[in-house]
Scaffold this active site. Structure first.
Site, mmCIF file in Angstrom:
data_model
loop_
_atom_site.group_PDB
_atom_site.id
_atom_site.type_symbol
_atom_site.label_atom_id
_atom_site.label_comp_id
_atom_site.label_asym_id
_atom_site.label_seq_id
_atom_site.Cartn_x
_atom_site.Cartn_y
_atom_site.Cartn_z
ATOM 1 C CB CYS A 366 -0.723 0.185 1.148
ATOM 2 S SG CYS A 366 -1.825 -1.560 1.451
HETATM 3 O O1 KQY Z 1 -4.241 -0.115 2.364
HETATM 4 C C1 KQY Z 1 -4.208 0.770 1.806
HETATM 5 N N1 KQY Z 1 -4.021 0.824 0.458
HETATM 6 C C2 KQY Z 1 -4.464 2.297 2.202
HETATM 7 C C3 KQY Z 1 -4.878 2.050 3.669
HETATM 8 C C4 KQY Z 1 -5.337 3.498 4.262
HETATM 9 C C5 KQY Z 1 -5.612 3.572 5.566
HETATM 10 C C6 KQY Z 1 -5.635 4.966 6.077
HETATM 11 N N2 KQY Z 1 -5.817 5.021 7.506
#
Ligand code: KQY
Length: 374
Positions: A366
């Protein structure tokens, strides 16, 4: 408010056409990268203790990626000096505003025709906008994709009318895309579009011909079940699926449903999908002490002690030399690495501790976004 948009520059063109019509598609992550983009963490209601622990994990990850790729780190003015000081000299640090640090979701998704790389600028609304988004405002994040295209001198497809995060799609680079209904059909993204219209959009933008829809992502994943936390291609026709044998875990039914769909699916080239089960760690819960290290958002805590975090080994990054995998201090840490090793011949599979990234709500995949070599 008058908002000046970056819609022209000598470094790039904003394209109104669609990638597939121009002969472009999104390559598999396992093909050669030019580099990788990350965003230095700073948001105090996402990252505990002023993001200092998360920064240590980012530095370790960046050291590993930069062994075989050009790494670009975007840092706010306030954080630039520290990022520059803590990161290897060969890493390029650029000053850029951001609301948070999820490069997978806010940087461009890159497509290629085998000779040229271009970026796609999707609409970003913090994983659900005013319906169930995770923060407000998100305007700085929503501008990052085209700023990066400008910086890298890559022409940029304007797809801002379609809400999509990079973490919600995985491709094999040979015409097949994996995603989840939980995310792409959620009320907070593109509620006026039918499933067929969304399929059409994915085909024309990412150059795919076949979409495999899983129903749901990892239990309690606040992104509405991004695919990149539950299932990923390791090569064409091979996927890893986050798995538990514990029938009392709500994750069991979710993973079982995914398995049934995958095992009865073939890819765009007609090959059956081979599923490799990747064990999950024991459920991971945030502690009271960790919660105390997080600032409130709009006066409210962002997490509560005992909340289950969306921990999964699937959230790895495939760099040119290594596959870098989250580790949680769990008995299954080593088992997960051993499942992945034979699936990545020619790359070293390395685990790094990422609890401090997980607390932010995501993991290694992420916070990274690869730029294909061509
Ligand atoms: O997992 C993701 N691609 C983004 C997670 C965002 C979390 C914001 N607290």
């Amino acid at each position: 408010m008058y908002d000046i948009e970056l819609d022209w520059s000598d470094n790039m063109k904003i394209l109104g056409s669609v990638p597939a019509k121009d002969g472009f598609c999104m390559p598999g992550e396992f093909t050669l990268h030019y580099g990788c983009i990350l965003i230095w963490p700073h948001r105090r209601d996402s990252w505990q203790n002023g993001a200092y622990a998360a920064r240590r994990a980012f530095v370790r990850l960046i050291e590993l990626i930069s062994m075989s790729e050009n790494v670009i780190v975007c840092a706010r003015f306030e954080d630039y000096d520290e990022a520059r000081r803590l990161l290897p000299a060969k890493v390029r640090v650029v000053e850029m505003s951001s609301d948070d640090s999820w490069a997978r979701d806010v940087a461009p998704t890159f497509v290629t025709d085998g000779r040229t790389v271009r970026g796609i600028d999707w609409g970003f609304n913090a994983w659900g906008g005013l319906v169930d988004g995770l923060y407000f405002p998100w305007d700085k994040d929503n501008k990052i994709a085209r700023k990066i295209c400008d910086l890298l001198e890559k022409d940029c497809y304007d797809q801002r009318s379609f809400i999509l995060e990079g973490g919600s799609v995985h491709t094999d680079g040979e015409g097949t895309l994996l995603t989840t209904e939980e995310c792409l059909l959620s009320d907070g993204r593109n509620p006026s579009m039918t499933k067929e219209e969304i399929e059409h959009k994915l085909c024309e933008t990412l150059g795919v011909k076949k979409i495999i829809w899983l129903k749901r992502g990892i239990y309690n994943d606040e992104t509405n079940g991004h695919i990149d936390n539950i299932c990923a291609f390791t090569s064409p026709a091979h996927v890893v699926l986050a798995w538990t044998d514990d029938k009392n875990d709500p994750q069991y039914e979710i993973s079982k449903e995914c398995l049934e769909i995958l095992e009865s699916s073939s890819d765009a080239k007609g090959r059956p999908i081979k599923v490799h089960k990747l064990p999950l760690p024991e459920p991971v819960y945030i502690t009271a002490e960790e919660c105390e290290g997080l600032d409130n958002m709009d006066g409210e805590p962002t997490r509560t002690a005992g909340e289950r975090l969306a921990a999964s080994y699937v959230n790895f990054y495939i760099s040119n030399k290594n596959v870098i995998v989250p580790q949680f201090g769990d008995n299954n840490d080593e088992k997960a690495l051993n499942v992945l090793r034979p699936l990545f011949p020619g790359r070293e599979v390395i685990g790094i501790p990422t609890r401090d990234i997980l607390i932010g709500g995501g993991n290694i995949h992420c916070i990274t976004q690869q730029i294909p070599q061509t």
